[in-house]
Design an enzyme around this catalytic site. Structure first.
Site, PDB file in Angstrom:
ATOM      1  N   MET A   1      -3.402   4.396  -2.476  1.00 17.94           N
ATOM      2  CA  MET A   1      -3.922   3.549  -1.718  1.00 17.94           C
ATOM      3  C   MET A   1      -4.836   3.626  -0.427  1.00 17.94           C
ATOM      4  SD  MET A   1      -1.705   0.519  -3.261  1.00 17.94           S
ATOM      5  CE  MET A   1      -1.469  -0.481  -4.952  1.00 17.94           C
TER       6      MET A   1
ATOM      7  N   VAL B   1       0.606  -1.439  -0.175  1.00 18.60           N
ATOM      8  CA  VAL B   1      -0.200  -0.278  -0.235  1.00 18.60           C
ATOM      9  C   VAL B   1       0.765   1.184   0.089  1.00 18.60           C
ATOM     10  CG1 VAL B   1      -2.187   1.465   1.634  1.00 18.60           C
ATOM     11  CG2 VAL B   1      -1.712  -1.316   0.932  1.00 18.60           C
ATOM     12  N   ASP B   2       0.783   1.746  -0.547  1.00 18.51           N
ATOM     13  CA  ASP B   2       1.476   3.766  -1.172  1.00 18.51           C
ATOM     14  C   ASP B   2       0.710   4.577  -0.356  1.00 18.51           C
ATOM     15  OD1 ASP B   2      -1.066   4.508  -3.033  1.00 18.51           O
ATOM     16  OD2 ASP B   2       0.777   3.649  -4.802  1.00 18.51           O
ATOM     17  N   SER B   3       0.437   6.190  -0.464  1.00 15.24           N
ATOM     18  CA  SER B   3       0.131   6.955   1.038  1.00 15.24           C
ATOM     19  C   SER B   3      -1.269   7.462  -0.794  1.00 15.24           C
ATOM     20  CB  SER B   3       0.560   7.825  -0.065  1.00 15.24           C
ATOM     21  OG  SER B   3       0.683   8.829  -1.068  1.00 15.24           O
TER      22      SER B   3
END
Length: 88
Positions: free
Chosen positions: A45, A41-43
């Site tokens: 997401m 997960v990135d920012s």
């Protein structure tokens, strides 16, 4: 039409919502799978997850609370707490 107030969170429903948002298999979203380290997960997401949770459960998740949401289990706990406060 009246809005239904959700006062409890179904963990399997939550697991599915997160899996669909992340476009991963539901089995990958275990209770302790770390969103960043295990699920990538990135920012962006994380923001998408937050928006989906707020829409589904009719709660407001503060930015400070988002930082502590790192697993399904911590998300489940936070939502439970927010819903209890909202039901008041």
């Amino acid at each position: 039409m009246t809005e239904q107030i959700i006062t409890a969170v179904d963990k399997e429903e939550l697991r599915t919502l997160i899996a669909v948002t992340l476009d991963v298999d539901v089995a990958e979203v275990t209770d302790e799978a770390h969103f960043v380290e295990d699920l990538g997960v990135d920012s962006l997401m994380a923001l998408e997850i937050t928006v989906n949770l707020e829409k589904k459960y009719q709660v407001r998740i503060d930015e400070s609370e988002v930082a502590g949401v790192t697993t399904l289990e911590s998300t489940y706990a936070l939502l439970g707490e927010l819903l209890r406060k909202a039901a008041g």
